[in-house]
Motif scaffolding. Structure first.
Motif, PDB file in Angstrom:
ATOM      1  N   LEU A 108       0.807  -1.222   0.000  1.00 25.85           N
ATOM      2  CA  LEU A 108       0.000   0.000   0.000  1.00 25.85           C
ATOM      3  C   LEU A 108       0.838   1.271   0.000  1.00 25.85           C
ATOM      4  CD1 LEU A 108      -2.704  -1.097   2.603  1.00 25.85           C
ATOM      5  CD2 LEU A 108      -3.054  -0.795   0.148  1.00 25.85           C
ATOM      6  N   GLU A 109       2.141   1.171   0.278  1.00 22.81           N
ATOM      7  CA  GLU A 109       3.007   2.344   0.415  1.00 22.81           C
ATOM      8  C   GLU A 109       3.441   2.872  -0.957  1.00 22.81           C
ATOM      9  OE1 GLU A 109       4.908   5.376   1.144  1.00 22.81           O
ATOM     10  OE2 GLU A 109       4.164   4.362   2.959  1.00 22.81           O
ATOM     11  N   PRO A 110       3.092   4.138  -1.295  1.00 22.04           N
ATOM     12  CA  PRO A 110       3.466   4.679  -2.610  1.00 22.04           C
ATOM     13  C   PRO A 110       4.967   4.787  -2.842  1.00 22.04           C
ATOM     14  CG  PRO A 110       1.698   5.977  -1.637  1.00 22.04           C
ATOM     15  CD  PRO A 110       2.185   5.048  -0.565  1.00 22.04           C
ATOM     16  N   SER A 111       5.760   4.897  -1.777  1.00 26.52           N
ATOM     17  CA  SER A 111       7.208   4.994  -1.962  1.00 26.52           C
ATOM     18  C   SER A 111       7.833   3.647  -2.331  1.00 26.52           C
ATOM     19  CB  SER A 111       7.878   5.548  -0.707  1.00 26.52           C
ATOM     20  OG  SER A 111       7.751   4.643   0.377  1.00 26.52           O
ATOM     21  N   VAL A 112       7.079   2.570  -2.137  1.00 25.64           N
ATOM     22  CA  VAL A 112       7.534   1.233  -2.536  1.00 25.64           C
ATOM     23  C   VAL A 112       6.997   0.958  -3.937  1.00 25.64           C
ATOM     24  CG1 VAL A 112       7.401  -1.245  -2.071  1.00 25.64           C
ATOM     25  CG2 VAL A 112       7.618   0.380  -0.167  1.00 25.64           C
ATOM     26  N   VAL A 113       7.896   0.800  -4.899  1.00 29.52           N
ATOM     27  CA  VAL A 113       7.481   0.558  -6.284  1.00 29.52           C
ATOM     28  C   VAL A 113       7.255  -0.936  -6.478  1.00 29.52           C
ATOM     29  CG1 VAL A 113       8.131   0.761  -8.707  1.00 29.52           C
ATOM     30  CG2 VAL A 113       8.694   2.592  -7.094  1.00 29.52           C
ATOM     31  N   LYS A 114       6.072  -1.270  -6.985  1.00 31.60           N
ATOM     32  CA  LYS A 114       5.721  -2.658  -7.241  1.00 31.60           C
ATOM     33  C   LYS A 114       5.927  -2.991  -8.713  1.00 31.60           C
ATOM     34  CE  LYS A 114       3.149  -0.844  -4.738  1.00 31.60           C
ATOM     35  NZ  LYS A 114       3.257   0.278  -3.766  1.00 31.60           N
ATOM     36  N   VAL A 115       6.257  -4.260  -8.986  1.00 33.03           N
ATOM     37  CA  VAL A 115       6.433  -4.699 -10.368  1.00 33.03           C
ATOM     38  C   VAL A 115       5.743  -6.039 -10.546  1.00 33.03           C
ATOM     39  CG1 VAL A 115       8.698  -5.739  -9.853  1.00 33.03           C
ATOM     40  CG2 VAL A 115       8.086  -5.193 -12.221  1.00 33.03           C
ATOM     41  N   VAL A 116       5.063  -6.195 -11.684  1.00 38.54           N
ATOM     42  CA  VAL A 116       4.495  -7.484 -12.085  1.00 38.54           C
ATOM     43  C   VAL A 116       5.178  -7.887 -13.391  1.00 38.54           C
ATOM     44  CG1 VAL A 116       2.293  -7.253 -10.891  1.00 38.54           C
ATOM     45  CG2 VAL A 116       2.540  -6.289 -13.181  1.00 38.54           C
ATOM     46  N   SER A 117       5.419  -9.192 -13.527  1.00 41.54           N
ATOM     47  CA  SER A 117       6.195  -9.699 -14.660  1.00 41.54           C
ATOM     48  C   SER A 117       5.444 -10.804 -15.373  1.00 41.54           C
ATOM     49  CB  SER A 117       7.546 -10.237 -14.164  1.00 41.54           C
ATOM     50  OG  SER A 117       8.268  -9.241 -13.471  1.00 41.54           O
ATOM     51  N   ASN A 118       5.856 -11.061 -16.620  1.00 37.53           N
ATOM     52  CA  ASN A 118       5.270 -12.169 -17.358  1.00 37.53           C
ATOM     53  C   ASN A 118       6.003 -13.468 -17.011  1.00 37.53           C
ATOM     54  OD1 ASN A 118       7.654 -12.226 -18.873  1.00 37.53           O
ATOM     55  ND2 ASN A 118       6.765 -11.167 -20.624  1.00 37.53           N
ATOM     56  N   ASP A 119       5.601 -14.573 -17.652  1.00 38.31           N
ATOM     57  CA  ASP A 119       6.174 -15.870 -17.316  1.00 38.31           C
ATOM     58  C   ASP A 119       7.636 -16.009 -17.732  1.00 38.31           C
ATOM     59  OD1 ASP A 119       3.820 -16.617 -16.171  1.00 38.31           O
ATOM     60  OD2 ASP A 119       3.125 -17.845 -17.855  1.00 38.31           O
ATOM     61  N   SER A 120       8.110 -15.103 -18.574  1.00 37.37           N
ATOM     62  CA  SER A 120       9.519 -15.105 -18.963  1.00 37.37           C
ATOM     63  C   SER A 120      10.378 -14.261 -18.030  1.00 37.37           C
ATOM     64  CB  SER A 120       9.671 -14.590 -20.404  1.00 37.37           C
ATOM     65  OG  SER A 120       9.002 -15.437 -21.308  1.00 37.37           O
ATOM     66  N   GLY A 121       9.727 -13.579 -17.083  1.00 35.47           N
ATOM     67  CA  GLY A 121      10.462 -12.737 -16.147  1.00 35.47           C
ATOM     68  C   GLY A 121      10.635 -11.309 -16.603  1.00 35.47           C
ATOM     69  N   ASP A 122       9.952 -10.919 -17.679  1.00 33.21           N
ATOM     70  CA  ASP A 122      10.044  -9.548 -18.162  1.00 33.21           C
ATOM     71  C   ASP A 122       8.920  -8.702 -17.578  1.00 33.21           C
ATOM     72  OD1 ASP A 122      12.218 -10.287 -19.689  1.00 33.21           O
ATOM     73  OD2 ASP A 122      11.016 -10.676 -21.481  1.00 33.21           O
ATOM     74  N   ALA A 123       9.218  -7.442 -17.305  1.00 36.84           N
ATOM     75  CA  ALA A 123       8.261  -6.557 -16.645  1.00 36.84           C
ATOM     76  C   ALA A 123       7.035  -6.307 -17.515  1.00 36.84           C
ATOM     77  CB  ALA A 123       8.928  -5.234 -16.303  1.00 36.84           C
ATOM     78  N   LEU A 124       5.864  -6.402 -16.884  1.00 38.19           N
ATOM     79  CA  LEU A 124       4.623  -5.966 -17.514  1.00 38.19           C
ATOM     80  C   LEU A 124       4.293  -4.545 -17.123  1.00 38.19           C
ATOM     81  CD1 LEU A 124       2.447  -9.161 -16.922  1.00 38.19           C
ATOM     82  CD2 LEU A 124       3.319  -8.350 -19.119  1.00 38.19           C
ATOM     83  N   TYR A 125       4.509  -4.202 -15.838  1.00 39.66           N
ATOM     84  CA  TYR A 125       4.220  -2.839 -15.381  1.00 39.66           C
ATOM     85  C   TYR A 125       4.883  -2.609 -14.029  1.00 39.66           C
ATOM     86  CZ  TYR A 125       1.734   1.591 -14.897  1.00 39.66           C
ATOM     87  OH  TYR A 125       1.444   2.929 -14.786  1.00 39.66           O
ATOM     88  N   PHE A 126       5.239  -1.353 -13.794  1.00 37.37           N
ATOM     89  CA  PHE A 126       5.722  -0.875 -12.496  1.00 37.37           C
ATOM     90  C   PHE A 126       4.731   0.164 -11.988  1.00 37.37           C
ATOM     91  CE2 PHE A 126       9.438  -2.023 -14.996  1.00 37.37           C
ATOM     92  CZ  PHE A 126      10.309  -2.622 -14.109  1.00 37.37           C
ATOM     93  N   SER A 127       4.470   0.168 -10.688  1.00 35.74           N
ATOM     94  CA  SER A 127       3.530   1.159 -10.158  1.00 35.74           C
ATOM     95  C   SER A 127       3.794   1.444  -8.687  1.00 35.74           C
ATOM     96  CB  SER A 127       2.082   0.669 -10.314  1.00 35.74           C
ATOM     97  OG  SER A 127       1.174   1.667  -9.879  1.00 35.74           O
ATOM     98  N   ARG A 128       3.424   2.667  -8.293  1.00 35.54           N
ATOM     99  CA  ARG A 128       3.418   3.016  -6.877  1.00 35.54           C
ATOM    100  C   ARG A 128       2.119   2.563  -6.204  1.00 35.54           C
ATOM    101  NH1 ARG A 128       7.686   6.205  -5.878  1.00 35.54           N
ATOM    102  NH2 ARG A 128       8.645   7.302  -7.651  1.00 35.54           N
ATOM    103  N   SER A 129       1.127   2.229  -6.994  1.00 36.37           N
ATOM    104  CA  SER A 129      -0.146   1.731  -6.484  1.00 36.37           C
ATOM    105  C   SER A 129      -0.063   0.234  -6.232  1.00 36.37           C
ATOM    106  CB  SER A 129      -1.271   2.008  -7.487  1.00 36.37           C
ATOM    107  OG  SER A 129      -1.438   3.387  -7.693  1.00 36.37           O
ATOM    108  N   PRO A 130      -0.984  -0.315  -5.420  1.00 39.36           N
ATOM    109  CA  PRO A 130      -1.018  -1.765  -5.230  1.00 39.36           C
ATOM    110  C   PRO A 130      -1.432  -2.459  -6.528  1.00 39.36           C
ATOM    111  CG  PRO A 130      -2.266  -0.626  -3.502  1.00 39.36           C
ATOM    112  CD  PRO A 130      -1.978   0.380  -4.570  1.00 39.36           C
ATOM    113  N   ILE A 131      -0.578  -3.328  -7.039  1.00 42.98           N
ATOM    114  CA  ILE A 131      -0.912  -4.103  -8.236  1.00 42.98           C
ATOM    115  C   ILE A 131      -0.502  -5.548  -8.021  1.00 42.98           C
ATOM    116  CG2 ILE A 131      -0.848  -2.238  -9.928  1.00 42.98           C
ATOM    117  CD1 ILE A 131       2.045  -3.099 -10.614  1.00 42.98           C
ATOM    118  N   PRO A 132      -1.286  -6.504  -8.563  1.00 43.69           N
ATOM    119  CA  PRO A 132      -2.594  -6.314  -9.199  1.00 43.69           C
ATOM    120  C   PRO A 132      -3.700  -6.172  -8.150  1.00 43.69           C
ATOM    121  CG  PRO A 132      -2.085  -8.630  -9.122  1.00 43.69           C
ATOM    122  CD  PRO A 132      -0.873  -7.923  -8.551  1.00 43.69           C
ATOM    123  N   HIS A 133      -4.865  -5.741  -8.587  1.00 46.02           N
ATOM    124  CA  HIS A 133      -6.026  -5.678  -7.706  1.00 46.02           C
ATOM    125  C   HIS A 133      -6.707  -7.046  -7.719  1.00 46.02           C
ATOM    126  CE1 HIS A 133      -9.464  -3.926  -5.613  1.00 46.02           C
ATOM    127  NE2 HIS A 133     -10.223  -4.652  -6.423  1.00 46.02           N
TER     128      HIS A 133
END
Length: 232
Positions: A108-133
């Protein structure tokens, strides 16, 4: 602090050369004082990536690793992990690191950047928001959703250490700023938005302490003192 970061970077096994890039004459003097190699850059750069791109133009290196100078607790193995990812995949343009997200508060902390990746380990998106919902979590309550995402390991905590192929770095620095980058305050979104592939290398351990405030500096002094058994 710059000397400490320099020493940690030199401890990485895959590093051939460590350069400090700065537009501050005081840092130039400090680095020369402990025998480090330093390059004085233009003061007009908007980001650290622009600064290292200026230096990279004059280098023959194939791979360039960007280490922040305010990370005295830097783990050299992280540098090696990013360098290895680029060395092992000749088509890869960029690489970075991620740590496990351990608590709902981190998610939940905006100063902590979250990242979600695909099955190959490549980034799909980075966000300061909680992801995924996680929509099914207790009626989609934001805190419950964040807790479910952490429990399921659906996102990780981004570590702001980057490796680039030299030509990719120069291309990245020349790209126009993207609206997503401006919205989140995350320049890596410029790379994703322009189709650049970013490998996210998972590592274990704890997040380091970036020194942005006097309080951060005191925390680092305590940590270093505990390592040496004395006051820093």
């Amino acid at each position: 602090m710059i000397q400490r970061v320099h020493e940690r970077a030199r401890a990485a096994l895959r590093v051939d050369r460590v350069l400090v890039a700065t537009d501050d004459e005081r840092i130039v003097e400090a680095v020369r004082g402990f025998g480090g190699e330093v390059v004085l850059t233009s003061p007009e750069h908007a980001t650290g990536t622009d600064r290292i791109a200026e230096v990279a133009r004059g280098l023959a290196a194939e791979i360039v690793i960007n280490v922040q100078g305010d990370e005295p607790m830097l783990d050299p193995s992280g540098i090696d992990a990013v360098a290895a990812a680029l060395a092992d995949d000749a088509e890869l343009e960029m690489a970075t690191l991620s740590l496990p997200l351990r608590t709902t508060e981190e998610m939940l902390e905006p100063s902590v950047v979250k990242v979600v990746s695909n099955d190959s380990g490549d980034a799909l998106y980075f966000s300061r928001s909680p992801i995924p919902h996680v929509r099914q979590a207790l009626g989609a309550d934001p805190r419950a959703s964040a807790a479910a995402a952490v429990a399921d390991g659906l996102a990780r905590r981004h570590v702001g250490l980057y490796g680039y192929r030299r030509e990719a770095l120069l291309r990245f620095a020349a790209l126009p700023r993207h609206p997503l980058e401006a919205a989140e305050g995350l320049e890596q979104l410029r790379a994703l938005a322009h189709g650049m592939r970013i490998r996210v290398v998972p590592v274990d351990g704890e997040a380091g302490v970036a020194v942005d405030t006097p309080e951060d500096l005191e925390r680092v002094r305590v940590l270093l003192a505990s390592e040496k058994g004395t006051r820093v």
